[in-house]
Each structure stands twice: as C-alpha cells, then as structure tokens.
Design a protein around this motif. Structure first.
Motif, PDB file in Angstrom:
ATOM      1  N   THR A  28      -6.289   6.489   1.327  1.00  0.00           N
ATOM      2  CA  THR A  28      -5.434   7.256   0.420  1.00  0.00           C
ATOM      3  C   THR A  28      -5.721   8.749   0.390  1.00  0.00           C
ATOM      4  OG1 THR A  28      -6.839   7.030  -1.551  1.00  0.00           O
ATOM      5  CG2 THR A  28      -5.235   5.267  -1.126  1.00  0.00           C
ATOM      6  N   THR A  66      -6.282  -1.917   6.158  1.00  0.00           N
ATOM      7  CA  THR A  66      -6.770  -1.581   4.815  1.00  0.00           C
ATOM      8  C   THR A  66      -8.007  -2.367   4.394  1.00  0.00           C
ATOM      9  OG1 THR A  66      -5.266  -3.185   3.782  1.00  0.00           O
ATOM     10  CG2 THR A  66      -4.473  -0.901   4.001  1.00  0.00           C
ATOM     11  N   LEU A  82      -1.018   0.571  -1.696  1.00  0.00           N
ATOM     12  CA  LEU A  82      -0.628  -0.671  -1.035  1.00  0.00           C
ATOM     13  C   LEU A  82       0.876  -0.917  -1.158  1.00  0.00           C
ATOM     14  CD1 LEU A  82      -3.277  -3.489  -1.667  1.00  0.00           C
ATOM     15  CD2 LEU A  82      -2.366  -2.720   0.526  1.00  0.00           C
ATOM     16  N   ASP A 124     -10.713   1.328   0.136  1.00  0.00           N
ATOM     17  CA  ASP A 124     -10.252   2.699   0.347  1.00  0.00           C
ATOM     18  C   ASP A 124     -11.455   3.565   0.710  1.00  0.00           C
ATOM     19  OD1 ASP A 124      -8.989   5.131   0.352  1.00  0.00           O
ATOM     20  OD2 ASP A 124      -8.061   4.900  -1.611  1.00  0.00           O
ATOM     21  N   MET A 173      -7.759  -4.081  -0.864  1.00  0.00           N
ATOM     22  CA  MET A 173      -7.887  -2.881  -0.035  1.00  0.00           C
ATOM     23  C   MET A 173      -9.241  -2.225  -0.285  1.00  0.00           C
ATOM     24  SD  MET A 173      -5.301   0.389   0.185  1.00  0.00           S
ATOM     25  CE  MET A 173      -5.700   1.844   1.148  1.00  0.00           C
TER      26      MET A 173
END
Length: 448
Positions: free
Chosen positions: A312, A361, A340, A58, A56
């Motif tokens: 996030t 993501t 995740l 972020d 991922m």
C-alpha cells in the motif's frame, strides 16, 4: 481461547480453490478441508458463498508513530488495516525520532505490543551516518533495511556512494529501496516554480516526480545489488520503463537471496494522471501516480510475475495539510482499509485472477521476507485470515473510515466486494461491520 470453525467457505490458498471448513485453535490453523465436526467450545462462522484467503501482509506502511500522531497512530491505522483484510504490516522508519538505531527500533516494537490490532515488524532506516548500526543489526530484529535513494523526509536521503556501497555489501536483511533521483526532481521543481510560482497545477506532479528520476535511481540500486549479491526489494514501481529492469518468475533460495524483486502499490494500479483534476493532492504521493500507460503496464507486469509483491505505502496526512498548494501539500495517501478491495476491482474487471491477488499480497511477502508461519493457509500456521464477499458492494463514505485522518481518495466510490471478516492470530478482529480495538497483534518472526 475458544476455537473457531469457519464452515462452507471457498478456500483459496497456493493456487488451489476448494470448498470446505477451517478450524482455528489456540491462534493457529488446526485443520483445513472437507466437513469438520465442531468442537464443543467452537464458535461457528458460516462462510457460505464467501472466499477465505490468507490475510494481506502489507510490507510498506507509514503509521506515523512516534512523533507524527496527529496524522495516524499504530492503534488507529492497524485497526483500519484489519477492517481491510490486512493482518500484518511492516512499518517504515521516517518518524520522529527516526528509526535509525537499535534502541529506536526496539522502542517501536514495545509500543506496538501495547496498541497494535495487527501483527507487526519494523524497518531499520539507513542514513549517511549509520552504516555501523546496519552492520550490527541482528537479521531477525527487523523485516529489512530501508534506503531512501531519493528522500522526501528529514535527512534520510542516502546519497554518499561509499555509504550506499557499504549498505549493499553488508545489510544482513533484505534491502527495501525508495528509488527516485533527488537532483533530477529538484531541477524539475525549480523549473515549475519559475513558471507557476506557488500555483503549480497538481496534475504536473507526475512530470515533476518524473519517470527519469525513477529509472536513474532504480538502475543504480540494481547495479549495487548485482555487484554485492544483495537481497534487493525495489518498492512502489511507478513507470512502465522500469519494468524492463526486472525478470519474471524469479526463484528465491531458502533465505530469500540471489534475486532482485519488485513491488507495485495499489494506488499505482488503480489511479492515473487523469484522476488529478478530480482528486488533486489526495493522490499526491512519491513516487508519483503517472500515466494510464504506466498504470496498465504495471498491472500487466503483476500478471506476468515481473512484479512480485503488491503493497500500500499507506501514508496518512491531515486533511488540512492536504489543502495546501503544490509545494505545501505533503505527499502520501491513506490506503490500508480499501487496498484489498481495490485489488478485487481488477478481478471483477478481468485483469487479475484471485490466485494472483493472494500470491502477491500474502505468499510472496512471506517468502521475500522469510516470515515464520505466516502468509499461507496451512495447518500449524497462525490463523491470519480474510473472508471476502465478492458479490456484496461496499460504499466508501467518510462515516465508515477508520483512519485517524478521516479522509480517503476512495470516498464516494462503491467497490464491488466487501471484507466480511478478518482474523488475527485466531481472534475475530473484524466482523464485516466493526473492527476491534483489542490488542491482538504479535511481533512477526523470521526464518533467517
């Protein structure tokens, strides 16, 4: 550096799922697919029964360094991130000193090079006073320009119309916006204080940081982007009402221009106002977590490609700070270690496909921000990988948290999947039990 051969994995990338092997050499993916013979120097990892995906990326975290390291640091939070399958992060400017000029930006890069377990980039923050810094920004020096069009920290609220117009006209990178209308919120806060004093119930947060405040600010950002042809990315959509402002199935040009993209955060997809009575300030965040109708509408927008990216907004505070009354408890939630895994809960529930989770993501983040050689499982790309066991439950306890703040709204929950391994630039950063403290991260580069 020795090579690594991951065997017997269920490899998922760009909508294609195949059983096979993946060979890592010198930090990059050398070969994918079928059965690959192990080189003499290879460490072999048997991934039988597990899913191998790009790590991922972020694009929205607050790691609290410099100046707020009692809450978290680049070292602690990047380690928690890799334990959650996050291999790269883009960090926000509301630290101390704020990241609002080139010197402060480069200071953060130097610090990350000393301590970060994951790959990194940083936003240049906008203020009412730094338009010239934004104009002078090298487009490859930052992931984006962050504009708080409704701010909760310091003096980073940009509310002068001529400055906003100048930012949208001149920003050389994508513009990432926090959209809440501050006067609307201030009036609702005053009304709540008049009624309850300091004892405002936490469950009213979704009404105080209201949908009207979000809609008004998001409409303004979109209007400015359309006026100037800006590359706008609206962060953490929290209302069903905002979704009509965005289009599905947007297509980026080679530089990620000519469109307006939207983002959802994992907590707005997982929690709703029914959780305030149980969790209180643990889920107090800005924009606020709102109703179940909003949550399900945002989840549906992810499925329909109205929402382009999932992130996030990881934002730790100390446990002691979170024990304050409504106006004293700060907004923000630590999330990277379980982000995740919380998304895989939607897969188990039948609400999101695995393809969609990977797209939102990893792939879409790489495209939106023009990342170089990351975000995909492709030969020649950096080996940033997450290995997932979809059939092994993971119990979240205080003892297995890696956040410096040592709390999470997921404590006491059992999630139905486990991160079984994470690789950052080909290094095994997390083995399913232990996350390394080794500095593995690299400064992310861009094709701009």
């Amino acid at each position: 550096m020795t090579s690594t051969l991951i065997t017997n994995a269920e490899i998922l990338n760009e909508g294609i799922r195949q059983q096979g092997d993946l060979l890592i050499r010198n930090g990059r993916i050398e070969q994918i697919g079928g059965q690959i013979s192990a080189p003499a120097d290879a460490k072999v990892v048997d991934a039988e029964g597990k899913l191998l995906i790009p790590g991922m990326i972020d694009d929205q975290v607050h790691f609290r360094e410099p100046g707020l390291t009692q809450k978290g640091s680049m070292a602690t939070e990047s380690r928690a991130a890799v334990a959650g399958g996050i291999t790269s992060f883009m960090e926000m400017p509301n630290v101390n000193p704020q990241t609002t000029n080139i010197d402060a930006l480069e200071a953060k890069y130097r610090r990350a090079a000393e301590v970060s377990v994951a790959n990194y980039s940083f936003y240049l923050g906008a203020t009412n006073d730094n338009l010239e810094d934004i104009k002078a920004l090298d487009p490859n020096a930052a992931c984006g320009v962050k504009v708080f069009m409704g701010a909760s920290t310091g003096n980073m609220l940009v509310d002068k119309e001529e400055i906003l117009d100048g930012i949208f006209a001149n920003a050389p990178t994508p513009i990432a916006t926090h959209c809440e209308d501050t006067p609307t919120i201030a009036a609702l806060e005053a009304a709540a204080r008049a009624k309850y004093g300091e004892a405002v119930p936490m469950k009213l947060h979704g009404e105080i940081r209201s949908r009207e405040a979000c809609i008004k600010s998001t409409k303004m950002a979109i209007a400015l982007a359309r006026k100037h042809g800006s590359r706008l990315h609206v962060l953490h959509i929290s209302t069903a009402d905002e979704l009509a402002l965005f289009e599905a199935g947007k297509t980026l040009d080679s530089l990620g221009r000519a469109n307006i993209t939207a983002e959802a955060c994992v907590h707005h997809l997982y929690f709703s106002d029914g959780d305030y009575d149980r969790l209180g300030a643990q889920i107090k965040c800005n924009p606020s977590i709102k109703t179940e109708r909003d949550r399900t509408a945002i989840l549906d927008a992810v499925r329909r490609d109205v929402i382009d990216i999932i992130a996030t907004d990881h934002a730790p505070h100390t446990w002691e700070e979170k024990q304050g009354t409504y106006f004293k408890a700060p907004s923000g939630v630590p999330l990277v270690q379980h982000a995740l895994l919380s998304l895989f809960e939607h897969y188990h529930n039948g609400d999101l496909s695995l393809d969609t989770i990977v797209q939102k993501t990893s792939h879409a983040v790489a495209e939106r921000f023009n990342l170089k050689d990351r975000g995909y499982l492709r030969e020649g790309y950096f080996a940033d990988l997450a290995l997932v066991d979809l059939n092994r439950p993971y119990a979240v306890t205080k003892e297995n948290l890696l956040y410096k703040c040592q709390w999470s709204p997921f404590v006491g929950s059992t999630l139905r999947s486990t991160i079984a391994g994470t690789w950052v630039n080909g290094h095994h950063a997390y083995d399913g039990t232990t996350a390394t403290t080794e500095v593995l991260g690299q400064r992310m580069m861009f094709n701009r």
